[in-house]
Design a protein around this motif. Structure first.
Motif, short mmCIF file in Angstrom:
data_model
loop_
_atom_site.label_atom_id
_atom_site.label_comp_id
_atom_site.label_asym_id
_atom_site.label_seq_id
_atom_site.Cartn_x
_atom_site.Cartn_y
_atom_site.Cartn_z
N PRO A 110 1.78 9.54 15.67
CA PRO A 110 2.59 9.76 16.88
C PRO A 110 1.77 9.93 18.14
CG PRO A 110 3.45 11.03 15.04
CD PRO A 110 2.14 10.45 14.57
N ASN A 111 0.60 10.54 18.03
CA ASN A 111 -0.26 10.76 19.18
C ASN A 111 -1.55 9.96 19.06
OD1 ASN A 111 1.51 12.78 20.38
ND2 ASN A 111 0.84 14.13 18.72
N ALA A 112 -1.40 8.71 18.65
CA ALA A 112 -2.57 7.87 18.39
C ALA A 112 -3.40 7.67 19.64
CB ALA A 112 -2.12 6.51 17.86
N ARG A 113 -4.71 7.78 19.44
CA ARG A 113 -5.66 7.50 20.53
C ARG A 113 -6.67 6.43 20.12
NH1 ARG A 113 -7.93 13.18 21.71
NH2 ARG A 113 -7.09 13.64 19.64
N ALA A 114 -6.51 5.91 18.92
CA ALA A 114 -7.34 4.80 18.46
C ALA A 114 -6.53 4.01 17.44
CB ALA A 114 -8.66 5.28 17.86
N ARG A 115 -6.89 2.75 17.29
CA ARG A 115 -6.12 1.84 16.43
C ARG A 115 -7.08 1.14 15.47
NH1 ARG A 115 -3.59 -1.33 20.37
NH2 ARG A 115 -1.92 0.21 20.43
N LEU A 116 -6.74 1.15 14.18
CA LEU A 116 -7.48 0.42 13.16
C LEU A 116 -6.73 -0.88 12.87
CD1 LEU A 116 -9.70 0.31 10.91
CD2 LEU A 116 -8.03 1.46 9.42
N ILE A 117 -7.43 -2.01 12.96
CA ILE A 117 -6.84 -3.31 12.67
C ILE A 117 -7.51 -3.84 11.41
CG2 ILE A 117 -6.34 -5.62 13.51
CD1 ILE A 117 -5.05 -3.45 15.21
N CYS A 118 -6.73 -4.11 10.35
CA CYS A 118 -7.25 -4.51 9.05
C CYS A 118 -6.99 -5.99 8.79
CB CYS A 118 -6.61 -3.68 7.94
SG CYS A 118 -6.87 -1.90 8.11
N PHE A 119 -8.00 -6.71 8.31
CA PHE A 119 -7.93 -8.14 8.07
C PHE A 119 -8.09 -8.40 6.57
CE2 PHE A 119 -9.25 -7.49 12.37
CZ PHE A 119 -8.80 -8.58 13.11
N PRO A 120 -7.10 -9.01 5.90
CA PRO A 120 -7.20 -9.23 4.46
C PRO A 120 -8.10 -10.39 4.07
CG PRO A 120 -5.04 -9.92 5.27
CD PRO A 120 -5.77 -9.34 6.44
N HIS A 121 -8.37 -10.46 2.79
CA HIS A 121 -9.23 -11.45 2.17
C HIS A 121 -8.49 -12.77 1.96
CE1 HIS A 121 -6.98 -9.03 -0.65
NE2 HIS A 121 -6.88 -10.13 -1.40
N ALA A 122 -9.18 -13.76 1.42
CA ALA A 122 -8.57 -15.06 1.14
C ALA A 122 -7.43 -14.90 0.14
CB ALA A 122 -9.62 -16.02 0.60
N GLY A 123 -6.26 -15.43 0.49
CA GLY A 123 -5.09 -15.30 -0.35
C GLY A 123 -4.38 -13.97 -0.18
N GLY A 124 -4.95 -13.07 0.61
CA GLY A 124 -4.41 -11.73 0.76
C GLY A 124 -3.35 -11.64 1.84
N SER A 125 -2.73 -10.49 1.90
CA SER A 125 -1.67 -10.23 2.87
C SER A 125 -1.81 -8.82 3.41
CB SER A 125 -0.30 -10.40 2.22
OG SER A 125 -0.08 -9.36 1.29
N ALA A 126 -0.98 -8.52 4.41
CA ALA A 126 -1.01 -7.18 4.99
C ALA A 126 -0.71 -6.11 3.95
CB ALA A 126 0.00 -7.10 6.13
N GLY A 127 0.13 -6.44 2.97
CA GLY A 127 0.50 -5.46 1.96
C GLY A 127 -0.65 -4.92 1.14
N PHE A 128 -1.75 -5.65 1.10
CA PHE A 128 -2.92 -5.20 0.34
C PHE A 128 -3.39 -3.83 0.79
CE2 PHE A 128 -7.65 -5.18 0.14
CZ PHE A 128 -7.81 -5.18 -1.24
N PHE A 129 -3.23 -3.52 2.08
CA PHE A 129 -3.82 -2.30 2.64
C PHE A 129 -2.92 -1.07 2.51
CE2 PHE A 129 -5.97 -5.73 4.95
CZ PHE A 129 -7.28 -5.40 4.67
N PHE A 130 -1.63 -1.26 2.18
CA PHE A 130 -0.72 -0.12 2.16
C PHE A 130 -1.19 1.02 1.26
CE2 PHE A 130 3.07 -3.05 3.36
CZ PHE A 130 2.59 -3.12 4.65
N PRO A 131 -1.62 0.74 0.01
CA PRO A 131 -2.03 1.86 -0.86
C PRO A 131 -3.45 2.36 -0.61
CG PRO A 131 -2.16 -0.20 -2.08
CD PRO A 131 -1.61 -0.55 -0.73
N LEU A 132 -4.18 1.74 0.30
CA LEU A 132 -5.61 2.05 0.45
C LEU A 132 -5.92 3.02 1.58
CD1 LEU A 132 -7.14 -1.51 -0.05
CD2 LEU A 132 -6.93 0.32 -1.74
#
Length: 273
Positions: free
Chosen positions: A33-55
Motif C-alpha cells: 500500500p505504501n510502496a516506494r520501490a517496485r520489483l519487476i520479474c521476468f520469467p524464463h523460456a516457456g514461463g509465465s507471470a504465474g511462476f513467481f506467485f509462490p516465490l
C-alpha cells in the motif's frame, strides 16, 4: 496445473491483469500500500507471470512486485509470440515508461535474466535513470556465446530439453493437449534466447546481483560469475544448492535471499513486511 517451468500450459493466472496498456504485460504478484520501490520479474523460456506467485513470500514492506507476462501464453495465448530478446525488451521498456515513476529493481530468471539485462541497458541509455539494481538468475553472462539449436528441434526434442531441466511435471509433458498449448511459446522463447547476440556497450551503472544453482546443467558458476564484465561496480554472487530451477526447489531460501538483496539495493525504502 502450476508447473515449475512457469505455468506455460495456458492455465489462467489467479491474479487480475492491470488496466490500460500495462494490463497485457504486468501482473501484480505482491502489493504494498505504501510502496516506494517496485520489483519487476521476468520469467524464463516457456514461463509465465504465474511462476513467481509462490516465490515472493517475504518482500520488504515498501516493495511491490510485478511479473511480466510475455505474449503467447495463459491469458495472452491468442497473441503471436515474440521471437527476439530485443523485441521483448523494447516492449517491456515502453510499458514501464508509461507507469508512474518509482525506483525499480529488475529480476530475471534464465531467459528472463537476459531480457531484464537489456531492459536495464535501455533504461540507462534513455537518460531516464538507472534501476536500483539488476538481479539475474540461472543464466550465463550475455557476452558468452554458445551454439544452441533447441528451438529447431521437433516437439519431442523440445520436450526432452524441458525434462532435462526438471522444470515441469512429466504428466503435463505427456498430455498432448497441454503440449499443443505451451510448446509454441516455449519454441519462440528458445529462438529468442538462442539467437540473441549482445551488442557491446558500457557496463551497467546499477548494482548487479547474480544467483545460480551449483548443479545447473545450463550454466556453470564460472559462467554466472562472468556477469562481472557487465557491471561497473562488481557483482554480488550467490550460489544455491540445486539445478536450473533451484528457486522452485528451495522457495523459502530463495525468497529470503532475494529479500536480503532487495533490502540492500533499496536501502531506506525497505522494511519488514
Amino acid at each position: 496445473m502450476t508447473t515449475a517451468s512457469g505455468d506455460a500450459t495456458g492455465h489462467s493466472s489467479s491474479r487480475v491483469p492491470r488496466s490500460g496498456g500495462a494490463g497485457r504485460w504486468l501482473r501484480l504478484v505482491a502489493s504494498a500500500p505504501n510502496a516506494r520501490a517496485r520489483l519487476i520479474c521476468f520469467p524464463h523460456a516457456g514461463g509465465s507471470a504465474g511462476f513467481f506467485f509462490p516465490l515472493l513470500k517475504s518482500l520488504p514492506s515498501a516493495v511491490e512486485a510485478y511479473a511480466v507476462q510475455y505474449p503467447g501464453r495463459q491469458d495472452r495465448l491468442a497473441e503471436p509470440c515474440l521471437t527476439s530478446v530485443d523485441e521483448l525488451a523494447d516492449a517491456v521498456c515502453e510499458v514501464l515508461r508509461q507507469e508512474p515513476a518509482m525506483p525499480q529493481v529488475l529480476f530475471g530468471h534464465s531467459m528472463g535474466a537476459t531480457v531484464a539485462f537489456e531492459v536495464a541497458r535501455r533504461q540507462e541509455r534513455s537518460g531516464g535513470g538507472s534501476p536500483l539494481g539488476l538481479v539475474v538468475s540461472g543464466r550465463r553472462a550475455p557476452s558468452l556465446r554458445h551454439a544452441e539449436t533447441v528451438h529447431q528441434r521437433d516437439d519431442d526434442g523440445l520436450v526432452a530439453e524441458i525434462r532435462r531441466l526438471n522444470g515441469t511435471d512429466d504428466s503435463l509433458l505427456d498430455d498432448p493437449e497441454i503440449r499443443r498449448m505451451f510448446l509454441p511459446a516455449l519454441r519462440a522463447d528458445y529462438q529468442a534466447i538462442e539467437t540473441y547476440r549482445m551488442v557491446p556497450g558500457p557496463p551497467l551503472r546499477c548494482p548487479l546481483s547474480v544467483f545460480v544453482g551449483d548443479a545447473d546443467p545450463r550454466v556453470s558458476v564460472a559462467e554466472a560469475e562472468a556477469w562481472r564484465e557487465q557491471s561497473g561496480g562488481g557483482i554480488s554472487l550467490q550460489v544455491f544448492p540445486g539445478g536450473h530451477f533451484y528457486l522452485s526447489d528451495r522457495p523459502q531460501e530463495f525468497s529470503d535471499r532475494l529479500t536480503a538483496e532487495l533490502t540492500r539495493l533499496c536501502g531506506p525504502v525497505a522494511g519488514g513486511r
